[in-house]
Design an enzyme around this catalytic site. Structure first.
Site, mmCIF file in Angstrom:
data_model
loop_
_atom_site.group_PDB
_atom_site.id
_atom_site.type_symbol
_atom_site.label_atom_id
_atom_site.label_comp_id
_atom_site.label_asym_id
_atom_site.label_seq_id
_atom_site.Cartn_x
_atom_site.Cartn_y
_atom_site.Cartn_z
ATOM 1 N N HIS A 1 -31.468 24.759 -6.127
ATOM 2 C CA HIS A 1 -32.070 23.517 -6.639
ATOM 3 C C HIS A 1 -31.608 22.317 -5.815
ATOM 4 C CE1 HIS A 1 -33.736 24.812 -10.637
ATOM 5 N NE2 HIS A 1 -32.996 25.865 -10.333
ATOM 6 N N GLU B 1 -32.713 19.449 -5.675
ATOM 7 C CA GLU B 1 -32.853 18.176 -6.410
ATOM 8 C C GLU B 1 -31.616 17.894 -7.259
ATOM 9 O OE1 GLU B 1 -34.040 20.992 -7.328
ATOM 10 O OE2 GLU B 1 -34.129 21.140 -9.517
ATOM 11 N N CYS C 1 -36.698 27.738 -6.578
ATOM 12 C CA CYS C 1 -36.296 28.724 -7.583
ATOM 13 C C CYS C 1 -37.523 29.361 -8.270
ATOM 14 C CB CYS C 1 -35.319 28.088 -8.552
ATOM 15 S SG CYS C 1 -34.248 29.308 -9.302
HETATM 16 N N1 GLN Z 1 -34.733 32.842 -13.651
HETATM 17 C C1 GLN Z 1 -35.930 32.064 -13.438
HETATM 18 C C2 GLN Z 1 -37.145 32.971 -13.244
HETATM 19 O O1 GLN Z 1 -36.982 34.122 -13.035
HETATM 20 C C3 GLN Z 1 -35.775 31.113 -12.265
HETATM 21 C C4 GLN Z 1 -34.603 30.178 -12.518
HETATM 22 C C5 GLN Z 1 -34.762 28.797 -11.961
HETATM 23 O O2 GLN Z 1 -35.842 28.349 -11.614
HETATM 24 N N2 GLN Z 1 -33.659 28.084 -11.961
HETATM 25 O O3 GLN Z 1 -38.241 32.542 -13.293
#
Ligand code: GLN
Length: 195
Positions: free
Chosen positions: A173, A175, A82
Protein backbone atom coordinates in the site's frame (compact mmCIF):
# COMPACT_ATOMS: atom_id res chain seq x y z
CA UNK A 1 3.40 26.72 -20.09
CA UNK A 2 2.49 24.13 -17.46
CA UNK A 3 0.97 20.97 -18.95
CA UNK A 4 -2.66 20.26 -17.94
CA UNK A 5 -3.13 18.21 -14.74
CA UNK A 6 -4.03 14.63 -15.59
CA UNK A 7 -7.54 13.64 -14.50
CA UNK A 8 -6.92 10.62 -12.29
CA UNK A 9 -9.85 8.80 -10.71
CA UNK A 10 -9.67 6.58 -7.65
CA UNK A 11 -12.21 3.78 -7.54
CA UNK A 12 -14.12 4.64 -4.36
CA UNK A 13 -16.19 1.53 -3.68
CA UNK A 14 -14.10 0.52 -0.64
CA UNK A 15 -10.56 0.81 0.74
CA UNK A 16 -8.19 3.73 1.32
CA UNK A 17 -9.38 5.70 -1.70
CA UNK A 18 -9.16 9.11 0.00
CA UNK A 19 -5.51 8.60 0.94
CA UNK A 20 -4.70 7.78 -2.70
CA UNK A 21 -6.62 10.81 -3.93
CA UNK A 22 -4.82 13.12 -1.48
CA UNK A 23 -1.41 11.83 -2.54
CA UNK A 24 -2.26 12.23 -6.24
CA UNK A 25 -3.52 15.78 -5.67
CA UNK A 26 -0.35 16.68 -3.73
CA UNK A 27 1.63 15.55 -6.76
CA UNK A 28 -0.35 17.78 -9.12
CA UNK A 29 -3.10 15.50 -10.47
CA UNK A 30 -6.73 16.47 -10.80
CA UNK A 31 -7.86 13.63 -8.51
CA UNK A 32 -11.47 12.49 -8.16
CA UNK A 33 -13.38 9.68 -6.47
CA UNK A 34 -15.15 7.29 -8.83
CA UNK A 35 -18.41 5.76 -7.63
CA UNK A 36 -20.35 5.44 -10.90
CA UNK A 37 -19.30 3.84 -14.18
CA UNK A 38 -20.21 6.99 -16.14
CA UNK A 39 -17.41 8.90 -14.41
CA UNK A 40 -14.76 6.79 -16.14
CA UNK A 41 -15.38 8.52 -19.48
CA UNK A 42 -13.72 11.78 -18.39
CA UNK A 43 -10.59 10.25 -16.86
CA UNK A 44 -7.03 9.96 -18.15
CA UNK A 45 -6.16 7.24 -15.61
CA UNK A 46 -7.48 5.25 -12.68
CA UNK A 47 -6.24 3.90 -9.35
CA UNK A 48 -7.83 0.72 -8.01
CA UNK A 49 -7.08 0.71 -4.27
CA UNK A 50 -6.70 -2.14 -1.80
CA UNK A 51 -9.56 -3.64 0.15
CA UNK A 52 -11.19 -7.04 -0.35
CA UNK A 53 -11.17 -8.14 -3.97
CA UNK A 54 -14.26 -10.31 -3.44
CA UNK A 55 -16.17 -7.27 -2.12
CA UNK A 56 -14.96 -5.24 -5.12
CA UNK A 57 -16.28 -7.91 -7.45
CA UNK A 58 -19.68 -7.79 -5.77
CA UNK A 59 -19.86 -3.99 -6.08
CA UNK A 60 -18.69 -4.10 -9.68
CA UNK A 61 -21.40 -6.51 -10.68
CA UNK A 62 -23.83 -3.65 -10.14
CA UNK A 63 -25.20 -2.58 -13.51
CA UNK A 64 -22.55 -1.85 -16.08
CA UNK A 65 -19.58 -1.16 -13.81
CA UNK A 66 -17.68 -4.35 -14.56
CA UNK A 67 -17.89 -3.85 -18.34
CA UNK A 68 -16.98 -0.16 -18.18
CA UNK A 69 -14.03 -0.88 -15.90
CA UNK A 70 -12.94 -3.79 -18.06
CA UNK A 71 -12.83 -1.52 -21.09
CA UNK A 72 -10.95 1.18 -19.16
CA UNK A 73 -8.20 -1.08 -17.80
CA UNK A 74 -7.55 -2.47 -21.27
CA UNK A 75 -6.98 0.96 -22.79
CA UNK A 76 -5.85 3.60 -20.23
CA UNK A 77 -3.16 3.89 -17.53
CA UNK A 78 -4.16 2.04 -14.36
CA UNK A 79 -2.50 1.55 -10.97
CA UNK A 80 -3.75 -1.35 -8.85
CA UNK A 81 -2.64 -1.72 -5.24
CA UNK A 82 -3.11 -5.00 -3.35
CA UNK A 83 -6.77 -5.99 -4.03
CA UNK A 84 -6.50 -3.68 -7.08
CA UNK A 85 -3.55 -5.77 -8.29
CA UNK A 86 -5.63 -8.93 -7.75
CA UNK A 87 -8.46 -7.48 -9.86
CA UNK A 88 -6.06 -6.63 -12.69
CA UNK A 89 -4.34 -10.04 -12.78
CA UNK A 90 -4.90 -12.64 -15.47
CA UNK A 91 -5.06 -15.49 -12.96
CA UNK A 92 -6.09 -15.52 -9.28
CA UNK A 93 -5.66 -18.44 -6.87
CA UNK A 94 -6.45 -19.23 -3.21
CA UNK A 95 -9.23 -19.45 -4.20
CA UNK A 96 -9.72 -18.92 -7.93
CA UNK A 97 -11.91 -15.93 -8.77
CA UNK A 98 -12.80 -13.80 -11.79
CA UNK A 99 -10.51 -10.90 -12.66
CA UNK A 100 -10.03 -8.29 -15.39
CA UNK A 101 -6.98 -10.01 -16.92
CA UNK A 102 -5.22 -6.80 -17.99
CA UNK A 103 -1.95 -7.67 -16.28
CA UNK A 104 -0.19 -10.82 -17.44
CA UNK A 105 0.51 -12.26 -13.98
CA UNK A 106 -0.81 -14.89 -11.58
CA UNK A 107 -1.45 -13.92 -7.95
CA UNK A 108 -2.14 -15.97 -4.85
CA UNK A 109 -4.45 -14.17 -2.42
CA UNK A 110 -3.60 -13.83 1.29
CA UNK A 111 -0.30 -15.58 0.61
CA UNK A 112 1.70 -14.58 3.68
CA UNK A 113 -0.46 -16.32 6.28
CA UNK A 114 -2.29 -15.04 9.34
CA UNK A 115 0.86 -14.40 11.40
CA UNK A 116 1.98 -11.96 8.75
CA UNK A 117 -1.33 -10.21 8.18
CA UNK A 118 0.35 -6.85 8.31
CA UNK A 119 4.05 -6.09 7.80
CA UNK A 120 6.19 -3.06 7.08
CA UNK A 121 9.40 -3.78 5.18
CA UNK A 122 12.09 -1.76 3.50
CA UNK A 123 13.49 -3.19 0.28
CA UNK A 124 15.61 -2.27 -2.70
CA UNK A 125 13.82 -0.79 -5.68
CA UNK A 126 14.85 0.28 -9.15
CA UNK A 127 13.14 3.63 -8.49
CA UNK A 128 15.69 6.41 -8.03
CA UNK A 129 16.19 7.52 -4.41
CA UNK A 130 17.20 4.36 -2.54
CA UNK A 131 15.26 1.66 -0.67
CA UNK A 132 11.47 1.85 -0.41
CA UNK A 133 9.31 1.34 2.69
CA UNK A 134 6.37 -0.92 1.94
CA UNK A 135 3.21 -1.58 3.99
CA UNK A 136 1.68 -5.03 3.37
CA UNK A 137 -1.85 -5.87 4.61
CA UNK A 138 -3.19 -9.37 3.96
CA UNK A 139 -1.15 -9.16 0.80
CA UNK A 140 -1.23 -11.37 -2.27
CA UNK A 141 1.92 -12.89 -3.75
CA UNK A 142 2.70 -12.56 -7.43
CA UNK A 143 3.54 -16.14 -8.42
CA UNK A 144 4.05 -15.74 -12.17
CA UNK A 145 4.92 -12.85 -14.48
CA UNK A 146 5.21 -12.77 -18.26
CA UNK A 147 8.28 -11.50 -20.15
CA UNK A 148 6.82 -8.06 -20.78
CA UNK A 149 6.66 -7.23 -17.08
CA UNK A 150 9.24 -5.03 -15.42
CA UNK A 151 9.95 -5.79 -11.75
CA UNK A 152 10.62 -2.61 -9.74
CA UNK A 153 10.80 -4.13 -6.23
CA UNK A 154 10.72 -7.57 -4.58
CA UNK A 155 9.86 -9.09 -1.21
CA UNK A 156 12.06 -12.16 -0.74
CA UNK A 157 12.02 -13.51 -4.27
CA UNK A 158 8.54 -12.39 -5.31
CA UNK A 159 7.84 -9.20 -7.26
CA UNK A 160 5.84 -6.64 -5.24
CA UNK A 161 5.97 -3.62 -7.57
CA UNK A 162 5.61 -4.26 -11.28
CA UNK A 163 4.94 -2.42 -14.49
CA UNK A 164 3.49 -3.67 -17.75
CA UNK A 165 3.54 -0.67 -20.08
CA UNK A 166 0.78 1.71 -18.92
CA UNK A 167 -0.21 -0.55 -16.01
CA UNK A 168 1.45 -0.29 -12.60
CA UNK A 169 0.68 -2.67 -9.72
CA UNK A 170 1.88 -3.22 -6.17
CA UNK A 171 1.02 -5.89 -3.63
CA UNK A 172 1.68 -3.32 -0.86
CA UNK A 173 0.00 0.00 0.00
CA UNK A 174 2.16 2.94 -1.16
CA UNK A 175 -0.58 5.37 -0.09
CA UNK A 176 -0.02 4.40 3.57
CA UNK A 177 3.68 5.33 3.70
CA UNK A 178 5.27 8.79 3.45
CA UNK A 179 7.18 8.06 0.26
CA UNK A 180 5.52 9.59 -2.84
CA UNK A 181 7.76 7.87 -5.43
CA UNK A 182 5.33 5.14 -6.53
CA UNK A 183 2.46 7.58 -7.15
CA UNK A 184 4.96 9.91 -8.83
CA UNK A 185 6.00 7.10 -11.18
CA UNK A 186 2.35 6.45 -11.99
CA UNK A 187 1.75 10.11 -12.81
CA UNK A 188 4.83 10.08 -15.07
CA UNK A 189 3.32 7.10 -16.92
CA UNK A 190 -0.01 8.95 -17.16
CA UNK A 191 1.58 12.18 -18.43
CA UNK A 192 3.58 10.28 -21.04
CA UNK A 193 0.41 8.53 -22.26
CA UNK A 194 -1.23 11.95 -22.76
CA UNK A 195 1.55 13.55 -24.82
N1 GLN B 1 -6.66 -9.88 1.10
C1 GLN B 1 -7.28 -9.01 0.13
C2 GLN B 1 -7.84 -9.81 -1.04
O1 GLN B 1 -7.52 -10.94 -1.19
C3 GLN B 1 -6.31 -7.94 -0.35
C4 GLN B 1 -5.83 -7.12 0.83
C5 GLN B 1 -5.56 -5.68 0.53
O2 GLN B 1 -5.99 -5.12 -0.47
N2 GLN B 1 -4.91 -5.04 1.48
O3 GLN B 1 -8.58 -9.32 -1.81
Amino acid sequence: MTPPSPAVGVLALQGAFETHARRLAELGADASLVRKPGQLATLDALVIPGGESTTFLKHLERAGFYDALNQFVHSKPVFGTCAGCILLAREVTNPQQPSLGALDIAVERNAYGRQNDSTILTAETTLPGGPLEMVFIRAPRITRISDNIEVLAKRDDSPVLIRQGRILASTFHPELGDDPRVHQLFLNIVRRSMS
